[in-house]
Design a protein around this motif. Structure first.
Motif, PDB file in Angstrom:
ATOM      1  N   MET A   1     -22.678  12.257  -9.036  1.00  0.00           N
ATOM      2  CA  MET A   1     -23.460  11.227  -8.926  1.00  0.00           C
ATOM      3  C   MET A   1     -22.498  10.340  -8.464  1.00  0.00           C
ATOM      4  N   ALA A   2     -21.687   9.795  -7.465  1.00  0.00           N
ATOM      5  CA  ALA A   2     -21.035   8.986  -7.157  1.00  0.00           C
ATOM      6  C   ALA A   2     -20.447   8.029  -7.968  1.00  0.00           C
ATOM      7  N   LYS A   3     -19.141   7.904  -8.052  1.00  0.00           N
ATOM      8  CA  LYS A   3     -18.857   6.479  -8.584  1.00  0.00           C
ATOM      9  C   LYS A   3     -18.504   5.417  -7.911  1.00  0.00           C
ATOM     10  N   LEU A   4     -18.727   4.380  -8.318  1.00  0.00           N
ATOM     11  CA  LEU A   4     -18.317   3.292  -7.314  1.00  0.00           C
ATOM     12  C   LEU A   4     -16.510   2.663  -7.145  1.00  0.00           C
ATOM     13  N   SER A   5     -15.718   3.865  -8.053  1.00  0.00           N
ATOM     14  CA  SER A   5     -14.630   3.284  -7.930  1.00  0.00           C
ATOM     15  C   SER A   5     -14.118   4.081  -6.018  1.00  0.00           C
ATOM     16  N   ALA A   6     -14.889   5.315  -5.534  1.00  0.00           N
ATOM     17  CA  ALA A   6     -14.713   6.309  -4.559  1.00  0.00           C
ATOM     18  C   ALA A   6     -14.661   5.025  -3.853  1.00  0.00           C
ATOM     19  N   PHE A   7     -15.450   3.999  -2.749  1.00  0.00           N
ATOM     20  CA  PHE A   7     -16.104   3.391  -2.656  1.00  0.00           C
ATOM     21  C   PHE A   7     -14.826   1.502  -2.497  1.00  0.00           C
ATOM     22  N   SER A   8     -14.360   1.520  -2.973  1.00  0.00           N
ATOM     23  CA  SER A   8     -13.463   0.557  -3.439  1.00  0.00           C
ATOM     24  C   SER A   8     -11.758   0.485  -2.302  1.00  0.00           C
ATOM     25  N   ARG A   9     -11.429   0.027  -2.240  1.00  0.00           N
ATOM     26  CA  ARG A   9     -10.321  -0.125  -1.240  1.00  0.00           C
ATOM     27  C   ARG A   9      -8.767  -1.335  -2.326  1.00  0.00           C
ATOM     28  N   ASP A  10      -7.656  -0.868  -2.768  1.00  0.00           N
ATOM     29  CA  ASP A  10      -6.939  -2.136  -3.339  1.00  0.00           C
ATOM     30  C   ASP A  10      -6.292  -3.068  -2.246  1.00  0.00           C
ATOM     31  N   ARG A  11      -6.441  -4.033  -2.583  1.00  0.00           N
ATOM     32  CA  ARG A  11      -7.161  -5.311  -1.295  1.00  0.00           C
ATOM     33  C   ARG A  11      -5.357  -5.622  -1.260  1.00  0.00           C
ATOM     34  N   ASN A  12      -4.543  -5.657  -1.639  1.00  0.00           N
ATOM     35  CA  ASN A  12      -3.338  -5.692  -1.679  1.00  0.00           C
ATOM     36  C   ASN A  12      -2.969  -4.943  -0.249  1.00  0.00           C
ATOM     37  N   ARG A  13      -2.795  -3.447  -0.623  1.00  0.00           N
ATOM     38  CA  ARG A  13      -2.228  -2.568   0.364  1.00  0.00           C
ATOM     39  C   ARG A  13      -2.796  -3.029   1.589  1.00  0.00           C
ATOM     40  N   VAL A  14      -4.581  -3.303   1.908  1.00  0.00           N
ATOM     41  CA  VAL A  14      -4.941  -3.669   2.951  1.00  0.00           C
ATOM     42  C   VAL A  14      -4.590  -4.768   3.520  1.00  0.00           C
ATOM     43  N   SER A  15      -4.130  -5.421   2.980  1.00  0.00           N
ATOM     44  CA  SER A  15      -3.226  -7.082   3.588  1.00  0.00           C
ATOM     45  C   SER A  15      -2.013  -6.692   3.589  1.00  0.00           C
ATOM     46  N   GLN A  16      -1.906  -6.101   3.182  1.00  0.00           N
ATOM     47  CA  GLN A  16      -0.247  -6.343   3.762  1.00  0.00           C
ATOM     48  C   GLN A  16       0.443  -4.733   4.305  1.00  0.00           C
ATOM     49  N   GLY A  17      -0.517  -3.713   3.899  1.00  0.00           N
ATOM     50  CA  GLY A  17      -0.078  -2.649   4.604  1.00  0.00           C
ATOM     51  C   GLY A  17       0.523  -1.542   3.845  1.00  0.00           C
TER      52      GLY A  17
END
Length: 145
Positions: A1-17
């Protein structure tokens, strides 16, 4: 079964690079990039809209009109390269020009915006898509060692 965490992103890294290694094995370099932020998506939409308007100025009577989501692929690639250059790419390391000199981030952004380097646009898209993903698992794995 798939885990939700596999589809999430670290928002700080996404915005800061984050620095992401790209390229084929043996010929890799690093792009420091943000992920697909709202600013990137808004810029991409604005560029696509402007491109559609420009294309529609030359449409002949009876022909269809272009919309931001129905651009020809080459025009859409140009918009994506420009949006990446404007909103995502923060740095480049380990990539040199044919003259043997290290490429600057400004030169790399110019290449993305030019439409002449579709492979670099693809690698930059891949890098932006990987920002904030898989890193949490790597951090957890390294804590165990």
């Amino acid at each position: 079964m798939a885990k939700l965490s596999a589809f999430s992103r670290d928002r700080n890294r996404v915005s800061q690079g984050e620095e992401i290694e790209v390229g084929p094995e043996g010929n890799t370099f690093f792009i420091t990039t943000r992920g697909f932020t709202p600013a990137y998506r808004d810029t991409l939409y604005a560029l696509r809209l402007a491109e559609a308007r420009e294309l529609n100025r030359s449409v002949r009577a009876g022909a269809g009109f272009y919309a931001p989501d129905t651009l020809p692929p080459s025009n859409d690639d140009l918009c994506q390269g420009k949006a990446l250059a404007q909103e995502c790419v923060l740095g480049v390391k380990g990539l040199e020009g044919d003259d043997g000199e290290d490429l600057t981030v400004d030169a790399f952004r110019d290449m993305l915006s030019s439409g002449d380097y579709p492979a670099l646009v693809t690698l930059s898209l891949m890098a932006a898509g990987r920002v904030g993903a898989e890193r949490e698992e790597q951090a957890k794995a390294s804590e165990g060692n």
